[in-house]
Design a protein around this motif. Structure first.
Motif, mmCIF file in Angstrom:
data_model
loop_
_atom_site.group_PDB
_atom_site.id
_atom_site.type_symbol
_atom_site.label_atom_id
_atom_site.label_comp_id
_atom_site.label_asym_id
_atom_site.label_seq_id
_atom_site.Cartn_x
_atom_site.Cartn_y
_atom_site.Cartn_z
ATOM 1 N N ARG A 23 6.617 27.835 -37.080
ATOM 2 C CA ARG A 23 5.893 28.254 -35.876
ATOM 3 C C ARG A 23 5.421 29.706 -36.004
ATOM 4 N N ILE A 24 6.275 30.558 -36.543
ATOM 5 C CA ILE A 24 5.893 31.965 -36.724
ATOM 6 C C ILE A 24 4.676 32.068 -37.635
ATOM 7 N N ALA A 25 4.670 31.267 -38.704
ATOM 8 C CA ALA A 25 3.552 31.323 -39.653
ATOM 9 C C ALA A 25 2.244 30.890 -39.020
ATOM 10 N N ASP A 26 2.322 30.073 -37.978
ATOM 11 C CA ASP A 26 1.112 29.624 -37.285
ATOM 12 C C ASP A 26 0.665 30.612 -36.203
ATOM 13 N N GLY A 27 1.453 31.645 -35.973
ATOM 14 C CA GLY A 27 1.180 32.582 -34.902
ATOM 15 C C GLY A 27 0.408 33.807 -35.364
ATOM 16 N N PRO A 28 0.370 34.846 -34.510
ATOM 17 C CA PRO A 28 -0.470 36.008 -34.793
ATOM 18 C C PRO A 28 0.139 37.024 -35.744
ATOM 19 N N HIS A 29 1.439 36.892 -36.023
ATOM 20 C CA HIS A 29 2.117 37.938 -36.793
ATOM 21 C C HIS A 29 1.943 37.737 -38.297
ATOM 22 N N GLU A 30 2.089 38.828 -39.029
ATOM 23 C CA GLU A 30 1.930 38.802 -40.487
ATOM 24 C C GLU A 30 3.300 38.699 -41.150
ATOM 25 N N ILE A 31 3.479 37.708 -41.999
ATOM 26 C CA ILE A 31 4.714 37.558 -42.774
ATOM 27 C C ILE A 31 4.519 38.294 -44.093
ATOM 28 N N VAL A 32 5.254 39.397 -44.261
ATOM 29 C CA VAL A 32 5.053 40.226 -45.451
ATOM 30 C C VAL A 32 6.022 39.875 -46.576
ATOM 31 N N GLN A 33 7.084 39.124 -46.255
ATOM 32 C CA GLN A 33 8.047 38.726 -47.285
ATOM 33 C C GLN A 33 8.955 37.632 -46.745
ATOM 34 N N VAL A 34 9.307 36.689 -47.615
ATOM 35 C CA VAL A 34 10.342 35.703 -47.317
ATOM 36 C C VAL A 34 11.494 35.953 -48.280
ATOM 37 N N ILE A 35 12.709 36.030 -47.729
ATOM 38 C CA ILE A 35 13.887 36.312 -48.546
ATOM 39 C C ILE A 35 14.877 35.166 -48.397
ATOM 40 N N VAL A 36 15.338 34.635 -49.528
ATOM 41 C CA VAL A 36 16.315 33.554 -49.537
ATOM 42 C C VAL A 36 17.491 33.965 -50.418
#
Length: 342
Positions: A23-36
């Motif tokens: 849902r976040i990825a479909d929203g207005p915010h920018e994802i600058v990194q995914v950490i696992v």
């Protein structure tokens, strides 16, 4: 914050995080990194365990890193270099220390699978089912260095269904958590960082939810029927409730996994409880066992090395004698969850 678009770092590993991250990825915010979390050593031919968040990020063409520790100096410097506004954490598996949290002006939020402060820890969904709770939910907190101890930004409550396993409930809670996560992010958008945000947790209501172990999956037949049912459902999908079946007539005990039971003839139904010793077979439709306060029907059972089967099929195959029972032993004093080996 004046800008309605945030730079976000998403931290997660397991499936619980995926619906909210999507849902976040479909929203207005920018994802600058995914950490696992880093991949553990491969111990079998089955290959490494699944990492749903990493798979999701790859499908979304998002950058993924797997630091050994989110709190080491090199990783903290890397976090600072991202200039993120907020860290969004869910089902990650590492505790963020102050240095890591301080790399984002808004700190971090965490989606947790319980109604905090109840069930802080690694297995909140399972512990709620095992405890026989009638309701549970999700909570989004503003993260502090103390485990699951931050102020509450959002929560959702839901009923635990009578036939729901912990795995099924966890999947449902992950979907329920989506709106709560978005609500928490929206609250932080309007936060001036000078005022207190969120509702403090009541320290008097704190309870723990430690990770499950194989040993505690053993069924204690002296428990009430409903609690045995909760135990069977709470131990799925892992480690799965088990017991030892003693067929009687001199037959050798068989280790069995018990995957589904139905309480019958217990106090909740209004019928008289069984007078048999807990764990012993009793007459009834299918494979029926005495509990501490009544009778359970075993609907699905899996002998070691065989496929799951109905209780009736199990009884037909093993032809239990009149002294047959489930438990560590068939003695009057030890048919429960103590004394066996996992």
């Amino acid at each position: 914050m004046a800008d309605s678009k945030l730079r976000l770092v998403l931290m997660g590993t397991g499936p619980f995080a995926v619906p909210s991250f999507d849902r976040i990825a479909d929203g207005p915010h920018e994802i600058v990194q995914v950490i696992v979390r880093p991949l553990p050593p491969v111990k079998s031919r089955g290959g490494p365990p699944p990492q749903p968040v990493a798979d999701w990020a790859e499908e979304r063409s998002l950058a993924v890193i797997r630091p050994d520790s989110i709190n080491d100096d090199e990783t903290v410097q890397q976090l600072r270099s991202l200039h993120a506004d907020l860290l969004v954490v869910c089902d990650y598996g590492q505790i963020l220390k102050p240095a890591a949290l301080e790399t984002a002006p808004l700190g971090g939020i965490n989606l947790h699978g319980s109604l905090l402060p109840k069930y802080r820890g690694a297995a909140p969904v399972q512990r709620a089912v095992l405890s026989g709770d009638r309701e549970t939910g999700v909570t989004v907190i503003h993260m502090t260095p103390r485990l699951d101890g931050g102020p509450i930004l959002a929560r959702r409550v839901t009923e635990i269904r009578d036939d729901e396993t912990a795995g099924q409930l966890e999947q449902r809670l992950s979907a329920i958590g989506v709106d709560a996560t978005i609500e928490a992010i929206d609250r932080l958008l309007d936060w001036d960082q000078e005022s207190v945000i969120g509702d403090p947790q009541d320290a008097a209501l704190v309870s723990k939810a430690p990770r499950l172990s194989k040993a505690e999956a053993q069924i204690d037949w002296q428990q009430p029927s409903r609690m045995i049912d909760c135990h069977v459902r709470g131990m799925q999908p892992w480690p799965v409730a088990f017991s030892f079946f003693h067929p009687g007539n001199g037959g050798k005990p068989v280790r069995v996994q018990i995957r589904q039971v139905t309480p019958i003839g217990d106090d909740a139904s209004g019928d008289a409880p069984s007078q048999s010793q807990p764990g012993h077979l009793v007459s009834g439709d299918g494979l029926c066992v005495a509990s501490g306060d009544g009778v359970l029907r075993i609907d699905q059972i899996q002998p070691a090395g065989k496929k799951p089967m109905t209780g009736a099929a199990f009884a037909n195959g093993y032809q239990p004698g009149p002294d047959a029972c489930f438990g560590a032993t068939c003695g009057d004093a030890a048919v429960g969850g103590k004394g066996g080996t996992a």
